[in-house]
Structures are given as structure tokens and as C-alpha cells.
Motif scaffolding. Sequence first.
Motif, short mmCIF file in Angstrom:
data_model
loop_
_atom_site.label_atom_id
_atom_site.label_comp_id
_atom_site.label_asym_id
_atom_site.label_seq_id
_atom_site.Cartn_x
_atom_site.Cartn_y
_atom_site.Cartn_z
N HIS A 1 0.83 -1.20 0.00
CA HIS A 1 0.00 0.00 0.00
C HIS A 1 0.86 1.25 0.00
O HIS A 1 1.78 1.37 0.82
CB HIS A 1 -0.91 0.02 1.24
N TRP A 2 0.53 2.15 -0.91
CA TRP A 2 1.22 3.44 -0.90
C TRP A 2 0.73 4.26 0.28
O TRP A 2 -0.47 4.39 0.50
CB TRP A 2 0.93 4.21 -2.20
N VAL A 3 1.66 4.77 1.03
CA VAL A 3 1.33 5.61 2.18
C VAL A 3 2.22 6.85 2.12
O VAL A 3 3.14 6.94 1.30
CB VAL A 3 1.56 4.87 3.52
N THR A 4 1.94 7.75 3.01
CA THR A 4 2.75 8.96 3.06
C THR A 4 4.22 8.60 3.21
O THR A 4 4.60 7.87 4.12
CB THR A 4 2.32 9.83 4.25
N GLY A 5 5.03 9.05 2.29
CA GLY A 5 6.47 8.88 2.42
C GLY A 5 7.01 7.61 1.79
O GLY A 5 8.22 7.42 1.74
N GLY A 6 6.14 6.72 1.31
CA GLY A 6 6.67 5.53 0.69
C GLY A 6 5.64 4.43 0.55
O GLY A 6 4.43 4.71 0.44
N LEU A 7 6.13 3.20 0.59
CA LEU A 7 5.27 2.05 0.34
C LEU A 7 5.31 1.12 1.56
O LEU A 7 6.39 0.84 2.08
CB LEU A 7 5.79 1.29 -0.90
N ASN A 8 4.14 0.70 1.96
CA ASN A 8 4.08 -0.34 3.00
C ASN A 8 3.95 -1.69 2.33
O ASN A 8 3.03 -1.91 1.53
CB ASN A 8 2.89 -0.12 3.92
N VAL A 9 4.90 -2.56 2.64
CA VAL A 9 4.84 -3.93 2.13
C VAL A 9 4.57 -4.80 3.35
O VAL A 9 5.45 -5.00 4.19
CB VAL A 9 6.16 -4.33 1.45
N GLY A 10 3.33 -5.23 3.44
CA GLY A 10 2.95 -5.89 4.69
C GLY A 10 3.13 -4.89 5.82
O GLY A 10 2.60 -3.79 5.78
N ARG A 11 3.92 -5.25 6.79
CA ARG A 11 4.14 -4.35 7.92
C ARG A 11 5.39 -3.51 7.76
O ARG A 11 5.71 -2.67 8.60
CB ARG A 11 4.24 -5.15 9.22
N LYS A 12 6.11 -3.80 6.69
CA LYS A 12 7.38 -3.10 6.50
C LYS A 12 7.14 -1.81 5.68
O LYS A 12 6.44 -1.83 4.67
CB LYS A 12 8.35 -4.00 5.75
N HIS A 13 7.71 -0.73 6.14
CA HIS A 13 7.59 0.55 5.43
C HIS A 13 8.88 0.83 4.65
O HIS A 13 9.96 0.81 5.22
CB HIS A 13 7.34 1.70 6.42
N ILE A 14 8.75 1.03 3.38
CA ILE A 14 9.94 1.36 2.57
C ILE A 14 9.84 2.82 2.16
O ILE A 14 8.94 3.19 1.41
CB ILE A 14 10.01 0.48 1.30
N PRO A 15 10.77 3.62 2.67
CA PRO A 15 10.75 5.04 2.27
C PRO A 15 10.89 5.16 0.75
O PRO A 15 11.56 4.34 0.11
CB PRO A 15 11.96 5.64 3.00
N PHE A 16 10.29 6.20 0.22
CA PHE A 16 10.22 6.35 -1.23
C PHE A 16 11.60 6.35 -1.89
O PHE A 16 11.82 5.68 -2.90
CB PHE A 16 9.45 7.63 -1.59
N ALA A 17 12.54 7.08 -1.29
CA ALA A 17 13.88 7.17 -1.90
C ALA A 17 14.56 5.79 -1.91
O ALA A 17 15.23 5.42 -2.87
CB ALA A 17 14.73 8.19 -1.14
N GLU A 18 14.37 5.07 -0.84
CA GLU A 18 14.98 3.74 -0.76
C GLU A 18 14.35 2.80 -1.80
O GLU A 18 15.05 2.03 -2.46
CB GLU A 18 14.72 3.19 0.66
N LEU A 19 13.06 2.95 -1.96
CA LEU A 19 12.36 2.15 -2.96
C LEU A 19 12.85 2.48 -4.36
O LEU A 19 13.07 1.59 -5.19
CB LEU A 19 10.85 2.42 -2.83
#
Lengths: 488, 775
Positions: free
Chosen positions: B560-578
Motif C-alpha cells: 500500500h502506498w502511504v505517506t512517504g513511501g510504500l508499505n509492504v505488509g508491515r514493512k515501510h519502505i521510504p520512497f527514496a529507498e524504494l
Amino acid sequence: MVEVSHAIKFLLNGEEVILTDVAPDLTLLDWLRLERRLRGSKEGCAEGDCGACTVLVGRLMDDEIIYDSVTACIRFVGSLHGTHVVTIEHLRGENGALHPVQQAMVDHHGSQCGFCTPGFVMSLYGLWMRNPDPSRAAIEKALQGNLCRCTGYAPIIRAAQSMSSYGQPQGDPLLAERIAVRDKLRAMHDGRRVEIGEDDRKIIIPASLDDFAAVYEANPDARIVAGSTDVGLWVTKFMRAIGPVIFIGHLQELKRIAENDSEVRFYAGVSYSEAQPVIAANFPQLGELWDRIAGEQIRNMGTIGGNIANGSPIGDTPPPFIALGAKLHLRRGEHRGEIKLEDYFLAYGKQDRQPGEFVESVTIPLLPAGEKFATYKISKRREEDISALCGAFRVFVNDAGAVGMVRIAFGGMAATPKRAKAVEAALIGKPWTMDTIEAVTGQFAEDFSPISDMRASADYRMLAAQNLLKRFFLWTQERSERLAREVA
Amino acid sequence: MNKQSDISLATLHAPTRHDSGPKHVTGTAEYIDDMIEPVGTMHAYLGLSTKPHAEILGMNLDAVRSAPGVIGVLTAEDIPGENDVSPSHKHDEPIFAVGEVQFWGQPVFAVIAETREAARRAAQLAKIDYRDRPWIADVRAGQAAGGKLVTEPLKLERGEVDAALTSAPRRARGAVTIGGQDHFYLEGQIAFAVPGEDEDVTIHSSTQHPSEVQLMVAQVLGIRHNAVTVNVRRMGGGFGGKETQGNLFAAVAALAAKKWNRACKIRPDRDDDMQATGKRHDFVVDYDVGYDESGRILAVDAVYGARGGFSSDLTGPVTDRALFHADNAYWYPAVRVRSEPLYTNTVSNTAFRGFGGPQGMVACERWIEDIAYALGKDTLDIRKANFYGTDTDNVTPYHQVVEDNIVHRVVDELEASSDYQARRRAIIDFNKTSTVLKKGIALTPVKFGISFTATWYNQAGALVHVYKDGSIHLSHGGTEMGQGLYIKVAQVVADAFGVNLDTVKIMATSTGKVPNTSATAASSGSDLNGMAAWDACEQIKSRMLAHAAKLHDADEADCHWVTGGLNVGRKHIPFAELAASAYLNRVQLSAAGFYKTPKIHWDRATGRGHPFYYFAYGASVSEVTIDTLTGEYTVDRVDILHDVGKSLNPAVDMGQIEGGFIQGMGWLTTEELVWDDKGQLRTHAPSTYKIPLASDVPPIFNVRIAEWSVNREPTIGRSKAVGEPPFMLAISVVEALGMAVASMADYKKAPQLDTPVTPERVLMGVERMKTARGA
């Protein structure tokens, strides 16, 4: 014998500029943009009407610095000797932040296309320095000379109304540097005449009023330039050669205003802005007209002498001055003479002035007790517009209720500013009543046959002129129904 | 698809400041004339005709060529391709006149010099011998001379008009003259051409339509489109005046640049700009309207004569749009409206905010006014009696059904919030006792159709790159002229990715980035380009999401796209890292987006179709005071309620509403174009042409966005177009002035003020009323 130097010196923002080769028709805007590559100031119209090129010019007056907003497009570089030119590039807040005026404009969405914006910022900056919490009317007046085509002005007005909450003038760099700048400007005024160039490219900046009189007598073909609000357009619009030029805008002796119990004398170099408080105090009925002459920048540049000397049929000051019985003081070398203002205008573009002779001052008698006087200007747009017509009315009604004396003068109704002598003759001795006014309207056709042009038709001019006499009559009866839109 | 995302930084729909604001206020925003010129840059200046219509017998340019600093001159003979920049492709608009001139101010040649000053001075030295020809000044003269047209007229017709007119209990017949308008963009026309290798040339143009400049330059040089790149960072105002009028300047700069292989800039001065470039069309509308005793319109028959100028330019679509707005917000049971796009010996008129719509509406409100005064009623009552219905009485003269009508709610709310009825009563009382000053008040509605009526124009492209560091690069086909398009589209992109606005770098518009763009016009900029950019973002997002799911061995449904990046399951990946990880895994981080407006179609031959995707609505109330001795007046109070759907940026939209209203007020009040009896435009600078000032802004100016409005169509963020519709809100000023004038004859005679309503027109109206009262 006056000593002569051969360099124009002034301050540009934080830098001292010395120029030894300047064309008389070089404009400040072209110099800034083309030679100095300071391109924040924009050319919108090149005639002083849109304000996109607005800069501040600081000048010494009684040993203090006064910063005026001016339109760089019609200001000549040759007129800048001994001044401090402040452009948008010099405006800065603390620690590199935006200046309070700039921040207010950004936060209130005061720019859209942004092209006019540097000019607005400079006009607002000039306002903020002397009046950080301006009224709506003061804002409108300060912005009369700035055109914006995008915003509809509303957000700019809101920005101006909030400027002071972003910062106060105390501590502003320009004020903080004031003493240092004053000292530098003082040093530039070294008592010497400046002469640059030869023949048609010659610039003369006289050292004093007497020096000017002598120089002009010796160079009667030279062009006198004070505020350049008219001559500037000869260059930018018509590409006319104007040299050799004598710049006189800096002469403090020509900025004197002398008041006594019976009259006010304005020397020719007094700007509209400088005259404003004196006009308002002595001729309150002229105050509204005064604030509707051009925009702030032009009022800061244009002079009373210039408005008369150029002989325009639509100048705003001659009609009221004629009605008040103003006298011109002409000077040629050491020879001085005087002439009634109404006799000065001979024909379209032709004035009663000899070679080497100049308008040194104009004396305006105060209105004698018991007389009534008013001036009305009509233009397509209420402010910063040239008159379609301008009427000045003065009357003395004697104890019998009859017209004992009347003087009526119009601009825009003939090839020169002109008295309505047939109307006056028809009024004199008659009862001062609406019936009389109605009865004399036919006399206007004896005095005037106005033209139709882009400002108004002949029919409108004639009808409005007649109606202005009615307006004046109503006003003398204290039935003053006027549109209430006020200027500051 | 209109739901943008679940993530919200409150960037979309937020009152974000203009992206260039800090640069505007510091003077660092770069316009074309501010660019540092390459060494050797030449400057061009146009030589203009001094006759409205004449045969060119001879042209002696020797003195021009030998003037100081002159490099050379360009005439029609120097054009390798076609001597034509006609945007209608009728080949009726030469760059340089050949054989004859057809208006005063028509370009005849260009001079190229080392400096602009030298070119400008040299241009005055031409000696051109003319033999005068008969010339046509304006609409009435054109009609009298046989009605030669510059393009095909249009007719819209529905119902039995003649029968309905004949049987109507009452008729309103007359003519209304509606003045033109100069754009008075603060930055005038300008183009700067830099030659490249082979046939290449790059043009920096102040244009709303880069792809058309590209086409014109290619056509003039006789080269292919791919050799021409047109760049537009920003304009200092456009308003329609740079939709086609920049073509000629760009072509001249490009011609010189290629001929001498040096950069070339051309910038006319304000006077030449105003004389040589087109304006809003002035119209004369002849009308015959049948109505009943209650004020209901039964039939309308009207002819819209427009001053086209010497060539077609955009006069066809402009006069079409006038007819499309002949109804404004009103239902006509029977209607026949016809356009007359007339040939005249004046500059070719062109696009201007509203594009004919304002003229159509002014005429419409004129007969509403005629009906009201004839029946002794308030104009508002007549307006309400004729509004389109929501389920019935809702078919336009072009046979499109109005499906989104909100005019009743807009008008009712404004009527209440502005206290219209009580103020009107107070004004009528005031006028009874005030002898010199008279007041007036009026409420007028706006219904404006959104979409280009040239259906193929309703498309847009965008190009979005995401870099390895997560920064984003945004290009699209729209141009920034101050209206805030760039910031709105950047908001869309930031919102789509859930990143901060400052992550998105807004790039100058370039034909090399996005091809085949439409003009930024017809209020369509954010509708079209916002959607195209959103499409590009969605493509990249879907690839990034697929990549993340794969990398983390997750189900795409759990990402799921969320503020600041993507949530993959419970893990949040910041947009720049993604972004970085996507790059390393060879995921394409660039996409070209595309959008075309659905649902629209238009058959001009039959006058039927669905030319507009939706309508934007608004209403305004103006109160004025006039001086019956001089005709001077003040606009004392204005209340506006305007519909922008769900605003993408309320601050930007508010700026369009306020600015549009004031510009419209200028058109209708002080902005008067005057030609003299020799055919020369005499109002060609701000000294003679008077646009509104800060002091013309009404002291009470209550502007509100209808916050409850949501576009029924799935536009970007459910917003509505806002560039043009508010312009027409200013018609209430004319109607209020009309009421004040009509008070002189106890409101028994329609004021019938032509526009612009200058002080002169008010005073002459007052005189007419005095005569009527006496009669």
C-alpha cells in the motif's frame, strides 16, 4: 568660476559607480538590464505607466536621504549624479531570508505571472519604509503606478495590509546603512558642474541654480530635463534625439517652496509629491486632483515647472493655476521677468519663452476670503489617467447674490489650457443661481470646440464641461454630491 | 480512477503557494528577455505598415540596410519555406506582407542588428510606397460592404423559431455593441532562437502553444518538426494573447538565426505589440427575442457579427464559442443563432480568456435586461424564470443536455449571502431622493462549457522521471503563464507518490519532452495535464509496487502506498529507498502519461453534439454608484460565489476568480480600443489603454468558492476548470450600471449600455433616459 568635473557618480545598491561616457538618452532601465545585467527590473511599457521597472532612488534633501520610487524606464542615467539607486536585487531580509515585504507577497499569493511583481515589491517597499501599516487608501495610492493583469490586485492589497506583521522598518538594511550612504552622496556633491560628452551627446549637470542660468543662456539649444516624465517618452517612444541635455532635477534651490499670507511660490523643480502637503494645506480643493495626477512614481519625478513648461493642452496643473491667477517667473541668465500663466500658452506646443529662458518658479495667490474655488478632473479611468477634460472654477458672489468675479479654465477643451471667457462674461453680474448656470451653457460653444479622440468625444467633453459648472454651483450651495471613492 | 490515493500529505486540494512566488518577488524568476544571451546574439525588429489596406507599389529598404549596426533585413523573399503562420491552416496570414497590406501595423519586413536599439531605429527608415485601397473598419462596415467572411460561419438551431417568434406575446429587438480587449500581458511578445547543428533550431518563446510554434517554425523554414525544439519556462501573462500570436515572432527569430547562424531575439515594444497582434473580438449582436408576459423567453433569433480582422486566426472557434454561450444559463424553447466572422482591415483578432463566450453572454444578458425593464421587473426575476431546469428544459442550442446544473443553488446562496433583496430595496429608496448620484445593483450568473470544441485538442501528455535518490522530475505539455498550472500538476504528482511537494522538480515545458501538445487554453490546463501526469505516476507506481512485492516476497494486494513511501505488509519502505532498489533491479522509473477527455463529440455541420465535458458555474452581485453629471462611477461592492468543483488548490483558484473578475470588469468598463479615421489603433499603450488599477478593486469584494461543489465527472480530484469562467462574472457590473442609469427614467426603459461602459457611455445613457422621461 564654477569648476567642472567629467564624471557622473552614484551608488548602485552597495556599489559606487563612476561613469565618464554616458549618452544623454541612456535610460536607467536599459543601463541596468543591458550593461549591468541586473534583470529583476522589467520593461512593461517603457513609458512610466506600468511600474514593472520601479526602483528606488535615494537623494539628499536638506542633508537627509529621501528614497523615491521611480520608473527606471524613463529615468535617464545622466540624472542620477549623487543619488543612491536601489533595485530589487538589493532588497534582502535577515540572513538571506526574504524581505518582509517579499514574504508578505508570497504568503498572500500576490504574484501570478510575476512579471509586474518586482515593481510592486519596490513600490510596497517604499511605502513600508515610511508607513508600514498603511490604510487601504494609502496602499491604493502607492500602487497607482503599478499595473497587474493577473491577480486583480486583491491579494497584493492583502499583502500590503499585512506587511508590518512580517517586520518593521527599524533595522532594515537600507535604513541601517543610511548614514554611510549619506556621507558617500555628500562627497559626490562636490560643488562642481559635471560635463560629459560633446555636441549632441553632451550632458551638463549644473552646480547650482545660478550655474544653470548661466549654462542655459550660453547653450540655449540644450534640452532642459528635470523629472523626464515627458522627455523620457520622446526617447523611448519616438526615438527622438534630445541632446545636448541639461539635467536640473538635482538642484535643491529649484525645490524651494515659499509661503506667505498671500501666495505660495513653487520653484520649478518641486515634484508633485513634494508639493502635495503644501497644496493640501493651502488649496484643499486641489488635493483630490493632485492625488489623481499619474501614479506615485511619476509624481515623485514630475515637476510643477515641467508640467507648465512643456505646454501640454492636457496638463493637470495649468487649469487650476490659471483660475487662481498664477504668475510664472521666467529667468534668462541674470535677467528675470514674469508673465501671467494664462498668457504663457500661445498655441498647441508653443509657449511664450525666449531662447535661454526658463521657468524658475510659479507663484500662486491664495484664494481671497469669500471666494469659492474647485477643480474637477474627468478621465476614463479614475486614477493614473490623462484628463479627458479638467475644469477649474473660481467665483466671488457678492452680498447681492450676484457674481462679482469669476474665472473658469479648462484643460482638454482646446489646443492649450484655456479660460472660458465667454462663459465668464455671461456670468458676471448675474445672480448666482442654477437658472443662471443653465442660461450660460450655450456660451461654452463660444469658448471651446473640443476634439474627439481616444479619451472622449467632442460631445462628451462639451456636455461634461457644462455639467462641471453645475457641479461647482451645487458645491457652492453645499450640495456636494460626489462619488465617495477616496484616495489617501 | 478519480480517487487519487489513500495517502495524503494534504498536498492535493491544499492552498499551496505558487512555485515561483519567491523568485517572482526577488526578481530572479527568469523570463526570456532576462536570459543571458550567447555571444553574437542578434536582435530583430519589425517594420510595420502605416496603411489599413493598400497595394505595396515599392519598398526601398536601402536606408534600413545601411543604418548603423544593421546586419540585414528579412522580407518574404528570405523565407525558405512558407510565408505563413496561419493557425487555422488557411494560409491567410503571411509573416511579411506581400503585394498588399491589410491592416495598419501589419509586419512588412524585419531588420536584424547587433542591438535591439539599432534594429528599432533602423526599422523606421524604410520607404514604402502604397496605393490606398478601400478598407473595412469594423463589424457594421463589414456587413455594409457585403459581409465578406474570414472563415465559415456557424448556425445553431433548435425548435420552430419563426413560428415561436410570430406567436410570442412580446418581442425584444435590438442590437448590442460589445467592445474588444487588448490582453495587456505585462511581458510582451518575445522569442529567442538559437541555431543548432544541421537544420536544428531551439526557440525560447513566450507562447501558450509550444507545439504550434514548433509547427510554424518548421513550416516557415521548410524543415521537419523534429528539427525544432520549443521551450517555455514561464510567460509574463498570456490570457489567450499568446495562443497563436507568438508564432510570427518565433518564426522571425528562427529565420534570422538560421540565415546568419547566430542567436536572434525579437521583442517588439508595447506600442508595436498592441498594434501588430490580435485582440478580443468586438461584436455587434442583432437580436429578436420573443417572450411572454411572465418574462419567459419563447424564442431567440440572433446574429453575431464579429470583427475578425484580416485573417482567420482563431476567429472561427471564437465565434463558435460565442454561439455556444448565447444561452448562458437560460433555456430557450426555440433558438436560432448565427455567427458572422467578418473580414475587416484591422489586426486579426484572436483568443482571449473566455474565447467568445463572454461576448455571447453579454448579448444574452442584454435581452434579459430588455425583458425585465419592459415588464417592470427585477432582472433577477427574469433570470430565474429562464434558468435551465435540471430534468426538463435542459437542452442547449447545440443539443447537448445540461446534466450538471447547479445554477439555482449558486444563485440562491449568493442572493442570500449578499443580502441582495434588501440592498436592492435600499438602492431604489436612495435613488428616489438622490439627485446627482444614482446607484444600481445586479446579480448575473455564469454557466461556461469546458472542453476545446476542436475535439482533438482535448488530449495531453506528461513525462515523469523518478531518480535513484527519489527525487522526481515533472514535465507536461501545459505552459505556465501565471495561472498556477505548474504547481497544481506538481501537487497531483506529489500526492500520487505520497512525497513532499519539494521532491517534485517542475521542468520548463519543451516540445522535446512532450510532443504534440495542445495549447494551454480553454481553461483546460489542469484537467488535461493533471490527468496525464497522474497517469504517468500510476505507471511508475505500479512497477515500483510490483518490484517491492517481488523483492519482499509479498502479495501485491498487501502493498500500500502511504505517506512517504510504500508499505509492504508491515514493512515501510521510504520512497527514496524504494527508488534506489528499483533502479538496482532494473525497473523503469520513467513514464509518459497520456489523457484524452471522454464523452465529448461535436458535429459542426449539423450543429449537434456534446462538445463540453461539463459546465462550470458561478454568480456575482455588483453594486455601483454613478455620477449623473459626468458619467463617472465607482464599483462599490462585489459578491461572488463560484464553482470550481473540488478545488485542486483553493489559493490558486481564488486568484483566478479575483483576477478574472477584475480583468472582466476592465473589459466592460475602462478598456476601450479606439481606431482613428485613418485606420490606426490609437490606444496602443497604457497611457491610452486603461486596464484596472488597485484602486478600481471594489472596497468590498467578497469572493467565495462553492465548497460543496464536486465535479460530477471524474476529473482530476473532481475539480473543475477555473481559468475562464470567472471572467464573465463581471457582467453584473454592466447590469448594475444599467440599473443606475435606468433610475433616471424610473426603470421604465432598458438602459441598453454598449460596452465598454465608459464614463462617456454612462453620461450619454443618462441623457437618453432624461429624454425618455421627458417624452
